[in-house]
Each structure stands twice: as C-alpha cells, then as structure tokens.
Design an enzyme around this catalytic site. Structure first.
Site, PDB file in Angstrom:
ATOM      1  N   HIS A  10      12.915  -2.449   1.823  1.00 21.03           N
ATOM      2  CA  HIS A  10      12.131  -1.242   2.338  1.00 21.03           C
ATOM      3  C   HIS A  10      13.025  -0.241   1.746  1.00 21.03           C
ATOM      4  CE1 HIS A  10       9.322  -3.554   4.698  1.00 21.03           C
ATOM      5  NE2 HIS A  10      10.454  -4.033   5.203  1.00 21.03           N
TER       6      HIS A  10
ATOM      7  N   ALA B 237       3.147  -0.802   4.723  1.00 23.18           N
ATOM      8  CA  ALA B 237       2.665  -0.931   6.324  1.00 23.18           C
ATOM      9  C   ALA B 237       2.244  -1.963   6.609  1.00 23.18           C
ATOM     10  CB  ALA B 237       1.288  -0.085   6.265  1.00 23.18           C
TER      11      ALA B 237
ATOM     12  N   PRO C 292       0.848  -1.229   0.286  1.00 18.09           N
ATOM     13  CA  PRO C 292      -0.102  -0.043   0.055  1.00 18.09           C
ATOM     14  C   PRO C 292       0.944   1.069   0.035  1.00 18.09           C
ATOM     15  CG  PRO C 292      -0.349  -1.207   2.192  1.00 18.09           C
ATOM     16  CD  PRO C 292       0.677  -2.252   1.119  1.00 18.09           C
ATOM     17  N   ASN C 293       0.195   1.974  -0.870  1.00 17.85           N
ATOM     18  CA  ASN C 293       0.844   3.540  -1.039  1.00 17.85           C
ATOM     19  C   ASN C 293       2.059   3.680  -1.608  1.00 17.85           C
ATOM     20  OD1 ASN C 293      -1.203   4.951   0.690  1.00 17.85           O
ATOM     21  ND2 ASN C 293      -0.403   3.721   2.418  1.00 17.85           N
TER      22      ASN C 293
ATOM     23  N   ARG D 226       4.679  11.146  -2.188  1.00 16.72           N
ATOM     24  CA  ARG D 226       4.448  10.626  -0.901  1.00 16.72           C
ATOM     25  C   ARG D 226       5.789  11.039  -0.039  1.00 16.72           C
ATOM     26  NH1 ARG D 226       4.700   4.545   1.024  1.00 16.72           N
ATOM     27  NH2 ARG D 226       4.204   4.898   3.072  1.00 16.72           N
TER      28      ARG D 226
ATOM     29  N   ARG E 240      13.759   4.321  12.096  1.00 19.80           N
ATOM     30  CA  ARG E 240      12.287   5.004  12.002  1.00 19.80           C
ATOM     31  C   ARG E 240      11.423   4.964  13.262  1.00 19.80           C
ATOM     32  NH1 ARG E 240       9.511   4.834   6.601  1.00 19.80           N
ATOM     33  NH2 ARG E 240       8.195   6.581   7.398  1.00 19.80           N
TER      34      ARG E 240
ATOM     35  N   TYR F 225      11.207   8.903   0.991  1.00 14.65           N
ATOM     36  CA  TYR F 225      11.096   7.836   0.073  1.00 14.65           C
ATOM     37  C   TYR F 225      11.787   8.218  -1.283  1.00 14.65           C
ATOM     38  CZ  TYR F 225       7.768   5.874   3.212  1.00 14.65           C
ATOM     39  OH  TYR F 225       7.391   4.964   4.342  1.00 14.65           O
TER      40      TYR F 225
ATOM     41  N   ASN G 247       7.964  -5.855  -1.000  1.00 19.65           N
ATOM     42  CA  ASN G 247       7.936  -4.696   0.000  1.00 19.65           C
ATOM     43  C   ASN G 247       6.444  -4.533   0.548  1.00 19.65           C
ATOM     44  OD1 ASN G 247       7.759  -2.076   1.229  1.00 19.65           O
ATOM     45  ND2 ASN G 247       9.063  -1.087  -0.354  1.00 19.65           N
TER      46      ASN G 247
ATOM     47  N   GLU H  44      12.936  -9.511   1.606  1.00 22.83           N
ATOM     48  CA  GLU H  44      12.038  -8.433   1.891  1.00 22.83           C
ATOM     49  C   GLU H  44      12.777  -7.124   1.716  1.00 22.83           C
ATOM     50  OE1 GLU H  44      11.716  -8.285   6.174  1.00 22.83           O
ATOM     51  OE2 GLU H  44      10.443  -6.483   6.151  1.00 22.83           O
TER      52      GLU H  44
END
Ligand code: DQA
Length: 147
Positions: free
Chosen positions: A99, A76, A9-10, A17, A106, A22, A73, A97
C-alpha cells in the site's frame, strides 16, 4: 523469476487522486519505477492494473504455473474482497501486499485487509518505494525457499 504486479481500482488515477495521501507521481511513473527496479534485480515483470474485482481475480488465476511471485496492491478491494483472497489461496503463489499509504494510520475501515491473510509480507506507507521492497522480498523469499 517472473513477477506479476497487480494494482487495483483508482490506482490509475495516481498523480490526480488525493496527492497528500498518495503523492504526486503518476501511474505511468509508478509503472516505470517498478520496471526499472525489476530489471535491476534481474526479474521479468508484468504490471497489470484494473478497476474490476473480477478482472483481478482472473489475472490471479491466469498467473498459475506462469508467475513465481505476485506484488499486490488491491487498493479498496483489500478491505472487502474475499474473492481475491480465495484466488490467491487457489494459485498458491508467494505474494507481497503493498500500500502506498499507511492503512493502519487511516480510517478504521482500512485497517482490515483480506489480502494480509494470505500475503507473507505487507509493506505500507512507503509510497513507490514499497513496490521496490516487495520485489526484493520476493527475491529473498525465493532464495530462502530453494536453500
Ligand atoms: C491503498 C489504500 C487503500 O485503502 C485505498 O483504497 C487505495 C490505495 C494504498 O495504496 O495506500 O485505493 O491501497
């Protein structure tokens, strides 16, 4: 080798964003980057994005018997989704995985990853380059597996 790249998502909002976190690259640019890197490594790649947990679970299920590796990825859902972890365990496809940001640096709620409980490697904080490293890791993993 056939690789499935899944973005959660996103991530379709890249470029708009939170660019400080990012970067300025758009989602279309990310897809182009992944496709170019995959071609360079001689991989066949499908890049999938969804904002829906159920669609991501179904995409992972549908990968069974078709794809040799997954780059994920989960965005969230990384931090919340037992369903995505269960789907990965069900299909048993080697997974890296990724990111874009360094989730360890964070907010606390981003430090835990359900995906990490299955993935053989996690790459974080390298922006787009993390996807290139993930594709390379899947190639190396497959070569080691067939030795
Ligand atoms: C992300 C990190 C997640 O915590 C966040 O929810 C995202 C993107 C990353 O690529 O850095 O959506 O997975």
């Amino acid at each position: 080798m056939k690789i499935l790249v899944i973005n959660g998502p996103n991530l379709n909002m890249l470029g708009i964003r939170n660019p400080k976190v990012y970067g300025n690259g758009t989602y279309a640019e990310l897809v182009g980057f992944i496709e170019e890197k995959a071609a360079g490594l001689g991989l066949r790649v499908k890049v999938f994005q969804s904002n829906s947990e159920s669609e991501i679970v179904t995409e992972i299920q549908n990968a069974y018997g078709i794809f040799d590796g997954i780059v994920l990825n989960a965005a969230a859902y990384t931090h919340t989704s037992v369903a995505i972890l269960d789907a990965l365990e069900a299909v048993s496809i080697p997974t890296v995985e990724v990111h874009l940001s360094d989730i360890a640096k964070r907010e606390d709620f981003r430090h835990h990853s359900f995906v990490s409980m299955y993935a053989f490697k996690t790459i974080k904080g390298l922006g787009f380059e993390g996807y290139a490293r993930a594709l390379e890791a899947l190639v190396d993993y497959s070569a080691a597996d067939s030795e």
